[in-house]
Write a protein that holds these residues in place. Structure first.
Motif, PDB file in Angstrom:
ATOM      1  N   UNK A 122      77.160 -23.661 102.243  1.00 40.31           N
ATOM      2  CA  UNK A 122      78.549 -23.335 102.585  1.00 40.31           C
ATOM      3  C   UNK A 122      78.768 -21.836 102.740  1.00 40.31           C
ATOM      4  N   UNK A 123      78.048 -21.033 101.962  1.00 39.55           N
ATOM      5  CA  UNK A 123      78.259 -19.583 101.977  1.00 39.55           C
ATOM      6  C   UNK A 123      77.603 -18.887 103.172  1.00 39.55           C
ATOM      7  N   UNK A 124      76.805 -19.619 103.934  1.00 33.87           N
ATOM      8  CA  UNK A 124      76.094 -19.034 105.084  1.00 33.87           C
ATOM      9  C   UNK A 124      76.892 -19.362 106.340  1.00 33.87           C
ATOM     10  N   UNK A 125      77.568 -18.353 106.903  1.00 33.35           N
ATOM     11  CA  UNK A 125      78.568 -18.599 107.937  1.00 33.35           C
ATOM     12  C   UNK A 125      78.356 -17.721 109.170  1.00 33.35           C
ATOM     13  N   UNK A 126      78.906 -18.190 110.285  1.00 35.02           N
ATOM     14  CA  UNK A 126      78.786 -17.477 111.557  1.00 35.02           C
ATOM     15  C   UNK A 126      80.144 -17.441 112.258  1.00 35.02           C
ATOM     16  N   UNK A 127      80.327 -16.397 113.057  1.00 32.30           N
ATOM     17  CA  UNK A 127      81.542 -16.224 113.846  1.00 32.30           C
ATOM     18  C   UNK A 127      81.160 -15.885 115.282  1.00 32.30           C
ATOM     19  N   UNK A 128      81.612 -16.701 116.235  1.00 36.20           N
ATOM     20  CA  UNK A 128      81.463 -16.356 117.649  1.00 36.20           C
ATOM     21  C   UNK A 128      82.438 -15.234 117.987  1.00 36.20           C
ATOM     22  N   UNK A 129      81.974 -14.256 118.761  1.00 38.33           N
ATOM     23  CA  UNK A 129      82.854 -13.146 119.118  1.00 38.33           C
ATOM     24  C   UNK A 129      83.520 -13.341 120.479  1.00 38.33           C
ATOM     25  N   UNK A 130      83.047 -14.298 121.251  1.00 46.02           N
ATOM     26  CA  UNK A 130      83.780 -14.772 122.426  1.00 46.02           C
ATOM     27  C   UNK A 130      83.347 -16.208 122.670  1.00 46.02           C
ATOM     28  N   UNK A 131      84.128 -16.952 123.412  1.00 50.09           N
ATOM     29  CA  UNK A 131      83.899 -18.390 123.548  1.00 50.09           C
ATOM     30  C   UNK A 131      82.498 -18.672 124.100  1.00 50.09           C
ATOM     31  N   UNK A 132      81.760 -19.484 123.365  1.00 49.25           N
ATOM     32  CA  UNK A 132      80.418 -19.868 123.789  1.00 49.25           C
ATOM     33  C   UNK A 132      79.348 -18.817 123.564  1.00 49.25           C
ATOM     34  N   UNK A 133      79.689 -17.737 122.854  1.00 49.55           N
ATOM     35  CA  UNK A 133      78.730 -16.627 122.718  1.00 49.55           C
ATOM     36  C   UNK A 133      77.510 -16.986 121.882  1.00 49.55           C
ATOM     37  N   UNK A 134      77.630 -17.987 121.010  1.00 50.66           N
ATOM     38  CA  UNK A 134      76.483 -18.404 120.204  1.00 50.66           C
ATOM     39  C   UNK A 134      75.871 -19.723 120.704  1.00 50.66           C
ATOM     40  N   UNK A 135      76.319 -20.160 121.869  1.00 46.52           N
ATOM     41  CA  UNK A 135      75.868 -21.454 122.412  1.00 46.52           C
ATOM     42  C   UNK A 135      74.348 -21.502 122.585  1.00 46.52           C
ATOM     43  N   UNK A 136      73.776 -20.400 123.046  1.00 49.42           N
ATOM     44  CA  UNK A 136      72.342 -20.364 123.288  1.00 49.42           C
ATOM     45  C   UNK A 136      71.570 -19.657 122.179  1.00 49.42           C
ATOM     46  N   UNK A 137      72.229 -19.455 121.045  1.00 48.53           N
ATOM     47  CA  UNK A 137      71.583 -18.803 119.898  1.00 48.53           C
ATOM     48  C   UNK A 137      71.319 -19.857 118.835  1.00 48.53           C
ATOM     49  N   UNK A 138      70.072 -20.043 118.457  1.00 43.51           N
ATOM     50  CA  UNK A 138      69.742 -20.990 117.395  1.00 43.51           C
ATOM     51  C   UNK A 138      68.431 -20.564 116.752  1.00 43.51           C
ATOM     52  N   UNK A 139      68.221 -21.024 115.535  1.00 49.90           N
ATOM     53  CA  UNK A 139      66.987 -20.694 114.838  1.00 49.90           C
ATOM     54  C   UNK A 139      67.259 -20.109 113.469  1.00 49.90           C
ATOM     55  N   UNK A 140      66.329 -19.278 112.996  1.00 48.49           N
ATOM     56  CA  UNK A 140      66.421 -18.695 111.661  1.00 48.49           C
ATOM     57  C   UNK A 140      66.961 -17.262 111.733  1.00 48.49           C
ATOM     58  N   UNK A 141      67.829 -16.962 110.775  1.00 48.77           N
ATOM     59  CA  UNK A 141      68.509 -15.660 110.722  1.00 48.77           C
ATOM     60  C   UNK A 141      67.719 -14.692 109.857  1.00 48.77           C
ATOM     61  N   UNK A 142      67.473 -13.513 110.404  1.00 45.05           N
ATOM     62  CA  UNK A 142      66.752 -12.473 109.665  1.00 45.05           C
ATOM     63  C   UNK A 142      67.588 -11.192 109.646  1.00 45.05           C
ATOM     64  N   UNK A 143      68.000 -10.792 108.452  1.00 43.01           N
ATOM     65  CA  UNK A 143      68.690  -9.515 108.315  1.00 43.01           C
ATOM     66  C   UNK A 143      67.656  -8.394 108.230  1.00 43.01           C
ATOM     67  N   UNK A 144      68.120  -7.173 108.337  1.00 42.14           N
ATOM     68  CA  UNK A 144      67.203  -6.039 108.287  1.00 42.14           C
ATOM     69  C   UNK A 144      66.560  -5.916 106.904  1.00 42.14           C
ATOM     70  N   UNK A 145      65.363  -5.349 106.881  1.00 41.18           N
ATOM     71  CA  UNK A 145      64.629  -5.162 105.626  1.00 41.18           C
ATOM     72  C   UNK A 145      65.390  -4.272 104.649  1.00 41.18           C
ATOM     73  N   UNK A 146      66.392  -3.560 105.124  1.00 45.80           N
ATOM     74  CA  UNK A 146      67.140  -2.627 104.280  1.00 45.80           C
ATOM     75  C   UNK A 146      67.801  -3.329 103.093  1.00 45.80           C
ATOM     76  N   UNK A 147      68.023  -4.632 103.200  1.00 44.68           N
ATOM     77  CA  UNK A 147      68.680  -5.373 102.121  1.00 44.68           C
ATOM     78  C   UNK A 147      67.734  -5.711 100.973  1.00 44.68           C
ATOM     79  N   UNK A 148      66.445  -5.505 101.164  1.00 41.01           N
ATOM     80  CA  UNK A 148      65.479  -5.744 100.085  1.00 41.01           C
ATOM     81  C   UNK A 148      65.431  -4.509  99.189  1.00 41.01           C
ATOM     82  N   UNK A 149      65.833  -4.679  97.952  1.00 47.91           N
ATOM     83  CA  UNK A 149      65.940  -3.565  97.009  1.00 47.91           C
ATOM     84  C   UNK A 149      64.907  -3.742  95.888  1.00 47.91           C
TER      85      UNK A 149
END
Length: 202
Positions: free
Chosen positions: A150-177
């Protein structure tokens, strides 16, 4: 209260890091590392300077929001660029007064103008749904380890903008502390006792 929003400047950095430390201390774990994340994000190529904003009450900085570029990688190894939001910080004495919402709405509007496809976050659904975020599984986007929650969420920034986006999400390595890295950084700040609380993530 008349809150204004402007871009963060280098002269704000130390104050914003200390504010972030105060806001997140003992919230999710004893102590926190979000202030180090903010410090590091500004130095990496993934940092989106155009989406780094602070909220001010007259001359006092009372909030900050920061974004970095991330990617969603599908089964054919095709990468799609998205935004990773956070940390978003509000000075403790100013919390629950709509400042976080002001920063969210301002930065989402700006991200749309910049042409980004979407924003992906880990956060509280009860809070972020008001901005249009939905469970990322609705776009067939999973965490980097292949799960949805539930805590893993997405927001389209224009209609259909994430339609062709799928798979696994990778944030930048900067978050590894690393613990040593955090310990060294902590020496720049006044000492604070760490506490275990019932609200922290288990």
């Amino acid at each position: 209260m008349n809150i204004s929003i402007r871009s963060e400047e280098e002269k704000d950095f130390k104050y914003v890091e200390n504010m972030t430390r105060e806001a997140f201390w003992d919230l999710y774990k004893p102590g926190c590392d979000e202030h180090l994340v903010v410090h590091k994000i500004r130095k990496v190529p993934a940092f989106v300077k155009e989406l780094d904003f602070i909220a001010c009450d007259k001359d006092t900085i009372v909030g900050n929001i920061i974004y970095s570029r991330a990617k969603v990688v599908n089964e054919e190894s095709k990468e799609s660029e998205v935004l990773c939001m956070g940390p978003v910080t509000v000075l403790p004495s100013y919390q629950k007064q709509g400042i976080g919402s002001l920063l969210m709405n301002h930065s989402i509007k700006k991200a749309k103008q910049l042409g980004y496809k979407g924003i992906i976050i880990f956060g509280n659904p009860d809070y972020y749904q008001r901005f249009g975020f939905v469970n990322a599984k609705e776009y067939n986007i999973q965490t980097s380890w292949g799960e949805n929650m539930d805590a893993f969420m997405a927001l389209e920034l224009y209609e259909g903008s994430l339609k062709d986006v799928s798979g696994k999400f990778y944030e930048d390595e900067v978050f590894k502390i690393e613990n040593k890295e955090l310990g060294d950084f902590e020496k720049q700040f006044p000492h604070k006792e760490k506490h275990v609380t019932d609200t922290q993530l288990k």
